[in-house]
Design a protein around this motif. Structure first.
Motif, PDB file in Angstrom:
ATOM      1  N   VAL A  48      25.778  36.779  55.187  1.00 53.27           N
ATOM      2  CA  VAL A  48      25.475  37.087  53.795  1.00 53.27           C
ATOM      3  C   VAL A  48      26.765  36.912  53.006  1.00 53.27           C
ATOM      4  N   ILE A  49      26.706  36.061  51.994  1.00 59.23           N
ATOM      5  CA  ILE A  49      27.882  35.810  51.164  1.00 59.23           C
ATOM      6  C   ILE A  49      27.511  35.957  49.694  1.00 59.23           C
ATOM      7  N   SER A  50      28.507  36.176  48.869  1.00 58.68           N
ATOM      8  CA  SER A  50      28.286  36.308  47.429  1.00 58.68           C
ATOM      9  C   SER A  50      28.610  34.985  46.764  1.00 58.68           C
ATOM     10  N   ASP A  51      27.793  34.602  45.782  1.00 58.72           N
ATOM     11  CA  ASP A  51      28.104  33.384  45.036  1.00 58.72           C
ATOM     12  C   ASP A  51      28.519  33.706  43.604  1.00 58.72           C
ATOM     13  N   SER A  52      28.871  34.969  43.347  1.00 56.13           N
ATOM     14  CA  SER A  52      29.380  35.332  42.025  1.00 56.13           C
ATOM     15  C   SER A  52      30.738  34.669  41.825  1.00 56.13           C
ATOM     16  N   PRO A  53      30.982  34.106  40.635  1.00 60.50           N
ATOM     17  CA  PRO A  53      32.283  33.481  40.382  1.00 60.50           C
ATOM     18  C   PRO A  53      33.410  34.514  40.462  1.00 60.50           C
ATOM     19  N   VAL A  54      34.517  34.097  41.054  1.00 62.90           N
ATOM     20  CA  VAL A  54      35.700  34.955  41.173  1.00 62.90           C
ATOM     21  C   VAL A  54      36.918  34.156  40.741  1.00 62.90           C
ATOM     22  N   ILE A  55      37.753  34.777  39.926  1.00 64.81           N
ATOM     23  CA  ILE A  55      39.052  34.201  39.571  1.00 64.81           C
ATOM     24  C   ILE A  55      40.067  34.949  40.421  1.00 64.81           C
ATOM     25  N   PRO A  56      40.656  34.295  41.428  1.00 64.00           N
ATOM     26  CA  PRO A  56      41.504  35.013  42.383  1.00 64.00           C
ATOM     27  C   PRO A  56      42.980  35.073  41.989  1.00 64.00           C
ATOM     28  N   ALA A  57      43.663  36.053  42.575  1.00 57.57           N
ATOM     29  CA  ALA A  57      45.130  36.151  42.598  1.00 57.57           C
ATOM     30  C   ALA A  57      45.789  36.087  41.224  1.00 57.57           C
ATOM     31  N   LEU A  58      45.344  36.931  40.315  1.00 57.05           N
ATOM     32  CA  LEU A  58      45.967  37.034  38.997  1.00 57.05           C
ATOM     33  C   LEU A  58      46.888  38.247  38.971  1.00 57.05           C
ATOM     34  N   LEU A  59      47.887  38.210  38.104  1.00 57.99           N
ATOM     35  CA  LEU A  59      48.627  39.438  37.851  1.00 57.99           C
ATOM     36  C   LEU A  59      47.654  40.457  37.283  1.00 57.99           C
ATOM     37  N   LYS A  60      47.809  41.711  37.643  1.00 60.22           N
ATOM     38  CA  LYS A  60      46.863  42.750  37.198  1.00 60.22           C
ATOM     39  C   LYS A  60      46.734  42.753  35.678  1.00 60.22           C
ATOM     40  N   GLU A  61      47.852  42.616  34.957  1.00 59.80           N
ATOM     41  CA  GLU A  61      47.813  42.621  33.492  1.00 59.80           C
ATOM     42  C   GLU A  61      46.980  41.461  32.959  1.00 59.80           C
ATOM     43  N   ASP A  62      47.104  40.295  33.593  1.00 64.65           N
ATOM     44  CA  ASP A  62      46.320  39.129  33.173  1.00 64.65           C
ATOM     45  C   ASP A  62      44.837  39.327  33.480  1.00 64.65           C
ATOM     46  N   ALA A  63      44.533  39.951  34.615  1.00 63.80           N
ATOM     47  CA  ALA A  63      43.141  40.228  34.969  1.00 63.80           C
ATOM     48  C   ALA A  63      42.497  41.146  33.937  1.00 63.80           C
ATOM     49  N   VAL A  64      43.236  42.150  33.488  1.00 68.63           N
ATOM     50  CA  VAL A  64      42.722  43.079  32.477  1.00 68.63           C
ATOM     51  C   VAL A  64      42.478  42.337  31.162  1.00 68.63           C
ATOM     52  N   LYS A  65      43.405  41.460  30.780  1.00 68.66           N
ATOM     53  CA  LYS A  65      43.240  40.692  29.537  1.00 68.66           C
ATOM     54  C   LYS A  65      42.020  39.782  29.611  1.00 68.66           C
ATOM     55  N   ILE A  66      41.827  39.126  30.740  1.00 71.30           N
ATOM     56  CA  ILE A  66      40.673  38.237  30.914  1.00 71.30           C
ATOM     57  C   ILE A  66      39.379  39.037  30.860  1.00 71.30           C
ATOM     58  N   ARG A  67      39.339  40.163  31.570  1.00 74.59           N
ATOM     59  CA  ARG A  67      38.134  41.014  31.545  1.00 74.59           C
ATOM     60  C   ARG A  67      37.817  41.471  30.130  1.00 74.59           C
ATOM     61  N   ASP A  68      38.832  41.973  29.426  1.00 75.63           N
ATOM     62  CA  ASP A  68      38.602  42.472  28.072  1.00 75.63           C
ATOM     63  C   ASP A  68      38.145  41.363  27.134  1.00 75.63           C
ATOM     64  N   TYR A  69      38.752  40.175  27.240  1.00 72.61           N
ATOM     65  CA  TYR A  69      38.359  39.046  26.402  1.00 72.61           C
ATOM     66  C   TYR A  69      36.917  38.638  26.684  1.00 72.61           C
ATOM     67  N   MET A  70      36.598  38.491  27.973  1.00 71.33           N
ATOM     68  CA  MET A  70      35.250  38.049  28.337  1.00 71.33           C
ATOM     69  C   MET A  70      34.198  39.052  27.884  1.00 71.33           C
ATOM     70  N   MET A  71      34.445  40.334  28.062  1.00 68.74           N
ATOM     71  CA  MET A  71      33.462  41.338  27.654  1.00 68.74           C
ATOM     72  C   MET A  71      33.349  41.406  26.137  1.00 68.74           C
ATOM     73  N   ASP A  72      34.444  41.153  25.423  1.00 68.51           N
ATOM     74  CA  ASP A  72      34.376  41.101  23.958  1.00 68.51           C
ATOM     75  C   ASP A  72      33.465  39.960  23.518  1.00 68.51           C
ATOM     76  N   VAL A  73      33.637  38.790  24.119  1.00 64.12           N
ATOM     77  CA  VAL A  73      32.789  37.642  23.780  1.00 64.12           C
ATOM     78  C   VAL A  73      31.344  37.914  24.181  1.00 64.12           C
ATOM     79  N   VAL A  74      31.134  38.494  25.357  1.00 66.43           N
ATOM     80  CA  VAL A  74      29.782  38.818  25.809  1.00 66.43           C
ATOM     81  C   VAL A  74      29.106  39.749  24.817  1.00 66.43           C
ATOM     82  N   ASN A  75      29.806  40.774  24.382  1.00 66.36           N
ATOM     83  CA  ASN A  75      29.219  41.727  23.434  1.00 66.36           C
ATOM     84  C   ASN A  75      28.913  41.085  22.089  1.00 66.36           C
TER      85      ASN A  75
END
Length: 87
Positions: A48-75
């Protein structure tokens, strides 16, 4: 090693999750996982594997920025599937 490319409309995104295991926390890196309403688990050769897209190996600060940006656009695209320039 194989690679694939997937285009995922913002209107399909439900959750953007930051994942960090023990070693990732030690080195300050993180993975960003994008989830949609579609089931993200598939069976392949008895595994059993997941096919959800993953952006790997980011600096934690960059991961937070990407998450916040994406959720802002989604909203901002909720219900329309397009980005409103008014927001």
């Amino acid at each position: 090693m194989s690679r694939s490319e997937k285009i995922l409309p913002y209107s399909k995104i439900q959750h953007v999750i930051i994942l960090q295991g023990f070693w990732e926390r030690q080195f300050g890196i993180a993975n960003v996982k994008i989830q949609t309403a579609r089931p993200s688990v598939i069976a392949q050769k008895g595994r059993v594997i997941s096919d959800s897209p993953v952006i790997p190996a980011l600096l934690k600060e960059d991961a937070v920025k990407i998450r916040d940006y994406m959720m802002d656009v989604v909203n901002r695209t909720k219900g329309t599937g397009i980005i409103s320039q008014d927001n």
